[in-house]
Write a protein that holds these residues in place. Structure first.
Motif, PDB file in Angstrom:
ATOM      1  N   GLN A   9      -2.469  14.107  -2.958  1.00  0.00           N
ATOM      2  CA  GLN A   9      -1.390  13.498  -3.710  1.00  0.00           C
ATOM      3  C   GLN A   9      -1.024  12.159  -3.075  1.00  0.00           C
ATOM      4  O   GLN A   9      -0.752  12.065  -1.893  1.00  0.00           O
TER       5      GLN A   9
ATOM      6  N   GLN B  95       1.206   9.160  -2.115  1.00  0.00           N
ATOM      7  CA  GLN B  95       2.624   9.063  -1.854  1.00  0.00           C
ATOM      8  C   GLN B  95       2.892   7.977  -0.828  1.00  0.00           C
ATOM      9  O   GLN B  95       2.087   7.748   0.078  1.00  0.00           O
TER      10      GLN B  95
ATOM     11  N   TYR C 236       2.602   3.318  -7.268  1.00  0.00           N
ATOM     12  CA  TYR C 236       3.245   4.341  -6.447  1.00  0.00           C
ATOM     13  C   TYR C 236       4.389   3.712  -5.660  1.00  0.00           C
ATOM     14  O   TYR C 236       4.185   2.746  -4.918  1.00  0.00           O
TER      15      TYR C 236
END
Length: 126
Positions: free
Chosen positions: A1, A3, A115
């Motif tokens: 993921q 991040q 992001y």
């Protein structure tokens, strides 16, 4: 993921220093561009610093040039924003953002940054 997580904000007196961290996960810095942005109360978000790994380009907004320095630690997959000579007008929520393509140059065109972190508050006050 994928991040990015900011940390390091806080309260500092005018003229003081603070270092913000942007910890990246799910991707490596050497394949990305990272932008630092800030948003002061009642104002639009502005880009203040960026770097792009593909060409080692770094850029600063005029408002922070000479006072802020962006750096990276590849071993920790973390980008830092060293902020010196802080002024009251530097008070804002600071965000880091990642562009995983990293080919568009060092700029603050927000749509390229997919992001975003949650932000960290920096307050400059005596």
């Amino acid at each position: 993921q994928v991040q990015v997580v900011e940390s390091g904000g806080g309260l500092v007196q005018p003229g003081g220093s603070l270092t913000l961290s942007c910890a990246a996960s799910g991707f490596t810095l050497d394949e990305s561009a990272i932008g630092w942005f800030r948003q002061a109360p009642g104002k639009e978000r502005e880009g203040i610093a960026c770097f792009q790994s593909s060409d080692d380009s770094i850029n600063y907004a005029d408002s922070v040039k000479g006072r802020f320095t962006i750096s990276r630690d590849d071993a920790k997959n973390t980008v830092y924003l060293q902020m010196n000579s802080l002024k009251r007008e530097d008070t804002a929520v600071y965000y880091c953002a990642a562009d995983l393509k990293g080919i568009f140059g060092c700029n603050w065109y927000e749509p390229r940054y997919r992001y975003w972190g949650q932000g960290t508050q920096v307050t400059v006050s005596s």
